[in-house]
Scaffold this motif. Sequence first.
Motif, PDB file in Angstrom:
ATOM      1  N   ASP A  18       2.938   7.855   6.676  1.00 20.96           N
ATOM      2  CA  ASP A  18       3.087   7.782   5.220  1.00 20.96           C
ATOM      3  C   ASP A  18       3.377   6.359   4.763  1.00 20.96           C
ATOM      4  O   ASP A  18       2.847   5.899   3.750  1.00 20.96           O
ATOM      5  CB  ASP A  18       4.201   8.722   4.746  1.00 20.96           C
ATOM      6  CG  ASP A  18       3.845  10.191   4.958  1.00 20.96           C
ATOM      7  OD1 ASP A  18       2.638  10.511   5.005  1.00 20.96           O
ATOM      8  OD2 ASP A  18       4.772  11.009   5.091  1.00 20.96           O
ATOM      9  N   GLU A  19       4.206   5.656   5.527  1.00 21.02           N
ATOM     10  CA  GLU A  19       4.538   4.274   5.187  1.00 21.02           C
ATOM     11  C   GLU A  19       3.309   3.369   5.286  1.00 21.02           C
ATOM     12  O   GLU A  19       3.120   2.469   4.463  1.00 21.02           O
ATOM     13  CB  GLU A  19       5.640   3.756   6.115  1.00 21.02           C
ATOM     14  CG  GLU A  19       6.151   2.388   5.738  1.00 21.02           C
ATOM     15  CD  GLU A  19       7.257   1.910   6.661  1.00 21.02           C
ATOM     16  OE1 GLU A  19       7.661   0.743   6.483  1.00 21.02           O
ATOM     17  OE2 GLU A  19       7.705   2.662   7.543  1.00 21.02           O
ATOM     18  N   VAL A  20       2.457   3.614   6.264  1.00 20.04           N
ATOM     19  CA  VAL A  20       1.237   2.816   6.425  1.00 20.04           C
ATOM     20  C   VAL A  20       0.345   2.975   5.201  1.00 20.04           C
ATOM     21  O   VAL A  20      -0.173   1.986   4.668  1.00 20.04           O
ATOM     22  CB  VAL A  20       0.485   3.222   7.716  1.00 20.04           C
ATOM     23  CG1 VAL A  20      -0.908   2.626   7.755  1.00 20.04           C
ATOM     24  CG2 VAL A  20       1.275   2.794   8.943  1.00 20.04           C
ATOM     25  N   VAL A  21       0.176   4.189   4.733  1.00 22.57           N
ATOM     26  CA  VAL A  21      -0.666   4.442   3.557  1.00 22.57           C
ATOM     27  C   VAL A  21      -0.076   3.748   2.327  1.00 22.57           C
ATOM     28  O   VAL A  21      -0.802   3.119   1.545  1.00 22.57           O
ATOM     29  CB  VAL A  21      -0.830   5.959   3.309  1.00 22.57           C
ATOM     30  CG1 VAL A  21      -1.515   6.230   1.981  1.00 22.57           C
ATOM     31  CG2 VAL A  21      -1.595   6.593   4.455  1.00 22.57           C
ATOM     32  N   LYS A  22       1.240   3.833   2.148  1.00 20.21           N
ATOM     33  CA  LYS A  22       1.893   3.183   1.006  1.00 20.21           C
ATOM     34  C   LYS A  22       1.723   1.669   1.066  1.00 20.21           C
ATOM     35  O   LYS A  22       1.423   1.030   0.058  1.00 20.21           O
ATOM     36  CB  LYS A  22       3.382   3.536   0.959  1.00 20.21           C
ATOM     37  CG  LYS A  22       3.658   4.933   0.502  1.00 20.21           C
ATOM     38  CD  LYS A  22       5.142   5.237   0.533  1.00 20.21           C
ATOM     39  CE  LYS A  22       5.391   6.705   0.260  1.00 20.21           C
ATOM     40  NZ  LYS A  22       6.792   7.065   0.419  1.00 20.21           N
ATOM     41  N   ARG A  23       1.934   1.090   2.249  1.00 18.95           N
ATOM     42  CA  ARG A  23       1.801  -0.368   2.401  1.00 18.95           C
ATOM     43  C   ARG A  23       0.371  -0.819   2.113  1.00 18.95           C
ATOM     44  O   ARG A  23       0.147  -1.833   1.477  1.00 18.95           O
ATOM     45  CB  ARG A  23       2.225  -0.804   3.803  1.00 18.95           C
ATOM     46  CG  ARG A  23       3.721  -0.752   4.024  1.00 18.95           C
ATOM     47  CD  ARG A  23       4.076  -0.998   5.478  1.00 18.95           C
ATOM     48  NE  ARG A  23       3.729  -2.321   5.954  1.00 18.95           N
ATOM     49  CZ  ARG A  23       4.568  -3.336   6.086  1.00 18.95           C
ATOM     50  NH1 ARG A  23       5.837  -3.176   5.775  1.00 18.95           N
ATOM     51  NH2 ARG A  23       4.164  -4.491   6.545  1.00 18.95           N
ATOM     52  N   PHE A  24      -0.607  -0.036   2.590  1.00 17.92           N
ATOM     53  CA  PHE A  24      -2.004  -0.390   2.356  1.00 17.92           C
ATOM     54  C   PHE A  24      -2.320  -0.339   0.864  1.00 17.92           C
ATOM     55  O   PHE A  24      -2.917  -1.264   0.322  1.00 17.92           O
ATOM     56  CB  PHE A  24      -2.936   0.540   3.129  1.00 17.92           C
ATOM     57  CG  PHE A  24      -4.378   0.122   3.055  1.00 17.92           C
ATOM     58  CD1 PHE A  24      -4.885  -0.766   3.978  1.00 17.92           C
ATOM     59  CD2 PHE A  24      -5.214   0.601   2.064  1.00 17.92           C
ATOM     60  CE1 PHE A  24      -6.211  -1.172   3.913  1.00 17.92           C
ATOM     61  CE2 PHE A  24      -6.534   0.203   1.984  1.00 17.92           C
ATOM     62  CZ  PHE A  24      -7.037  -0.685   2.907  1.00 17.92           C
TER      63      PHE A  24
END
Length: 148
Positions: free
Chosen positions: A122-128
Motif C-alpha cells: 500500500d505504501e508503494v502505491v501511495k509513494r508512486f
Amino acid sequence: MRELAKVVSVPINATSRFALQPTLKQAKANVRALPLKEKTGSLEKSLVIKQKPRTSKVNPLFQVGPDASFQRATQFGSRRPVRYAHLLEFGTAPHYQPKRGVVHPGTRPTPWLTPAYFATRDEVVKRFSKKIGPEMEKRAAKLKARAK
C-alpha cells in the motif's frame, strides 16, 4: 508510441525506484532476521531495485531482488546470493545429492521477500502516486525549455 516512451521513461523509472524503497528496506530487515546457520550478510548486501530485462519503456517493470553481478568472498567460500535466494524463500524438496551419496531431506521455506511485499504494497502505491505527477511536470518543463 516511441516518442511517448522517450518522454515518460525517465519520470516513470525514477518514480518506480523511489516507490520501491520501502520494500527494499523491509526485505533487507527480513533477511537480517532469518535464522541461518551461516550468516555472511551477502544476501542483504546484494538486494537492489532493478528493472526487469526486456520490458517496454512505456510500461517498465521493476523488482526487488539480489543483483546478479554481486559476488562476495566469505569465510564459508564465495557467495552469489542470486543463486540461492529463491531456495530460502520457497524451500527445497527432498533430493538426492550424488557427490555425497545421500538423500537431502529438503529445507523449509523461510520467506523474506513475500512478507516485505505484503507489508509495503500500500505504501508503494501511495509513494508512486504522489511522486509521478511532479516528476512528469518536471520532465514537461525540461522539454518545453529545450523547445524554445
